[in-house]
Design an enzyme around this catalytic site. Structure first.
Site, PDB file in Angstrom:
ATOM      1  N   HIS A   1       0.830  -1.217   0.000  1.00 13.97           N
ATOM      2  CA  HIS A   1       0.000   0.000   0.000  1.00 13.97           C
ATOM      3  C   HIS A   1       0.863   1.264   0.000  1.00 13.97           C
ATOM      4  O   HIS A   1       0.649   2.177  -0.817  1.00 13.97           O
ATOM      5  CB  HIS A   1      -0.918  -0.016   1.234  1.00 13.97           C
ATOM      6  CG  HIS A   1      -1.744   1.219   1.408  1.00 13.97           C
ATOM      7  ND1 HIS A   1      -3.052   1.313   0.985  1.00 13.97           N
ATOM      8  CD2 HIS A   1      -1.448   2.428   1.961  1.00 13.97           C
ATOM      9  CE1 HIS A   1      -3.522   2.526   1.259  1.00 13.97           C
ATOM     10  NE2 HIS A   1      -2.568   3.221   1.867  1.00 13.97           N
ATOM     11  N   GLU A   2       1.836   1.317   0.882  1.00 17.15           N
ATOM     12  CA  GLU A   2       2.643   2.544   1.007  1.00 17.15           C
ATOM     13  C   GLU A   2       3.517   2.779  -0.227  1.00 17.15           C
ATOM     14  O   GLU A   2       3.778   3.933  -0.594  1.00 17.15           O
ATOM     15  CB  GLU A   2       3.500   2.488   2.275  1.00 17.15           C
ATOM     16  CG  GLU A   2       2.701   2.398   3.583  1.00 17.15           C
ATOM     17  CD  GLU A   2       1.705   3.525   3.781  1.00 17.15           C
ATOM     18  OE1 GLU A   2       1.947   4.637   3.272  1.00 17.15           O
ATOM     19  OE2 GLU A   2       0.665   3.293   4.420  1.00 17.15           O
TER      20      GLU A   2
ATOM     21  N   HIS B   1       1.702   4.901  -2.510  1.00 13.18           N
ATOM     22  CA  HIS B   1       1.831   6.339  -2.218  1.00 13.18           C
ATOM     23  C   HIS B   1       3.171   6.875  -2.710  1.00 13.18           C
ATOM     24  O   HIS B   1       3.240   7.953  -3.296  1.00 13.18           O
ATOM     25  CB  HIS B   1       1.728   6.585  -0.710  1.00 13.18           C
ATOM     26  CG  HIS B   1       0.348   6.430  -0.150  1.00 13.18           C
ATOM     27  ND1 HIS B   1      -0.771   6.930  -0.763  1.00 13.18           N
ATOM     28  CD2 HIS B   1      -0.087   5.827   0.995  1.00 13.18           C
ATOM     29  CE1 HIS B   1      -1.844   6.653  -0.025  1.00 13.18           C
ATOM     30  NE2 HIS B   1      -1.456   5.974   1.038  1.00 13.18           N
TER      31      HIS B   1
ATOM     32  N   HIS C   1      -5.469   7.579  -1.917  1.00 14.01           N
ATOM     33  CA  HIS C   1      -6.378   6.508  -1.501  1.00 14.01           C
ATOM     34  C   HIS C   1      -7.508   6.264  -2.497  1.00 14.01           C
ATOM     35  O   HIS C   1      -8.039   7.192  -3.101  1.00 14.01           O
ATOM     36  CB  HIS C   1      -6.955   6.827  -0.116  1.00 14.01           C
ATOM     37  CG  HIS C   1      -5.962   6.638   0.977  1.00 14.01           C
ATOM     38  ND1 HIS C   1      -5.927   7.414   2.112  1.00 14.01           N
ATOM     39  CD2 HIS C   1      -4.926   5.761   1.085  1.00 14.01           C
ATOM     40  CE1 HIS C   1      -4.919   7.019   2.886  1.00 14.01           C
ATOM     41  NE2 HIS C   1      -4.301   6.022   2.279  1.00 14.01           N
TER      42      HIS C   1
END
Lengths: 119, 192
Positions: free
Chosen positions: B128-129, B132, B138
């Site tokens: 997930h990170e 980013h 998101h």
């Protein structure tokens, strides 16, 4: 149906000061209600970009006001929840779930970027 | 999918290679460095499978593009961590490269060995990170990697169509990427 699911219960188990019972006081609260601790929920919404810091006193109150309802609807929309505008069970379950610290609208308080472009 | 304002992305001459490194003084000691590295290698490989970007571990921390570390509470970037559960990690948009994990969590690479009921899957959060770090914000799609929440003892590591379409719009497609019909059905269920 009000009983927490396993993931919520898990969090309750390790956060004794933030029990599901204490969170239940928010359940189905809607506009016009005043609930002790609502200010804490507002700070949560502030952290993730849904509310700005109040101009008066620089602190949140415990009233479920128009601004909070708009923030809640935006949160529900962004998290794939039904836009009820109320602190229903599904919404509370997501609120107490662990999550990424990046704002859902980066820039509303975080320093990751100014805002998002959504597609 | 969503992007940070201005749709920032890493700009490098092709073939794009980004380096990463773990902060020497900010690591966890109950998971071996080998297991941590393996979890991150798998997370990076999921993204490099769909875009023409490769990742490799840097020789030195200071020169790495992506700087990974575990921190507690207020660690100086204005985004304090909050203890067990709550906020798990955060990362910054391109081309910042900072990737921080909350040292208060019980990080796991194998739930059969890690019995804590508040254990958090390292590979899932890493995947997930990294999204980013690469420029994705998101997603509203619950099944997507870029959806913001993750329950304890949950493994969620496969990119969904929402993630793939979003990241390929920023970097283009890996020429070796093959469309997976399963992702389409995931997208449909997400919309439903």
């Amino acid at each position: 149906s009000d009983y927490p699911d396993s993931s919520t219960q898990l969090i309750v188990d390790v956060l004794p000061n933030n029990t599901w019972h204490s969170l239940m006081r928010f359940l189905d609260a809607g506009k016009g209600n005043r609930v002790d601790g609502m200010a804490e929920l507002k700070r949560y919404f502030r952290r993730f970009g849904y509310l700005s810091v109040p101009l008066e006193n620089n602190s949140f109150n415990d009233f479920f006001d128009d601004e909070f309802e708009a923030a809640l609807r935006s949160y529900q929309k962004n998290l794939g929840l039904s836009e009820t505008g109320k602190l229903d069970h599904d919404t509370m379950t997501v609120i107490v779930s662990p999550r990424c610290g990046v704002s859902d609208f980066p820039g509303a308080g975080g320093n990751h970027a100014l805002k998002t472009t959504r597609h | 999918f969503a992007y940070f304002y201005g749709e920032p992305r890493w700009v490098r001459s092709p073939p794009m290679l980004l380096t990463y490194a773990f902060s020497p003084g900010n690591v966890i000691d109950y998971v071996s460095l080998e297991d941590v590295t393996t979890a991150f290698q798998r997370a990076f490989s999921r993204w490099s499978a769909v875009i023409p970007v490769n990742f490799t571990e840097a020789e030195g921390y200071s020169s790495a593009d992506i700087k990974i570390g575990w921190y507690s509470g207020d660690h100086g970037d204005g985004e304090a961590f909050d203890g067990v559960l709550g906020v798990l990690a955060h990362a910054f948009s391109p081309e910042n490269g900072r990737f921080h994990l909350d040292a208060a969590e019980r990080w796991a690479v194998d739930f059969t060995a890690e019995k804590s009921k508040v254990a958090v899957d390292l590979e899932s959060v890493a995947t997930h990170e990294i999204g980013h770090v690469l420029g994705l914000a998101h997603s509203t799609v619950k099944e997507a990697i870029m959806y913001p929440s993750l329950s304890p003892r949950t493994k969620k590591v496969d990119l969904r169509r929402d993630d793939v379409v979003g990241i390929q719009a920023l970097y283009g497609s890996n020429p070796n990427y093959r469309y997976n019909a399963r992702l389409e059905s995931d997208m449909s269920s997400g919309r439903g």
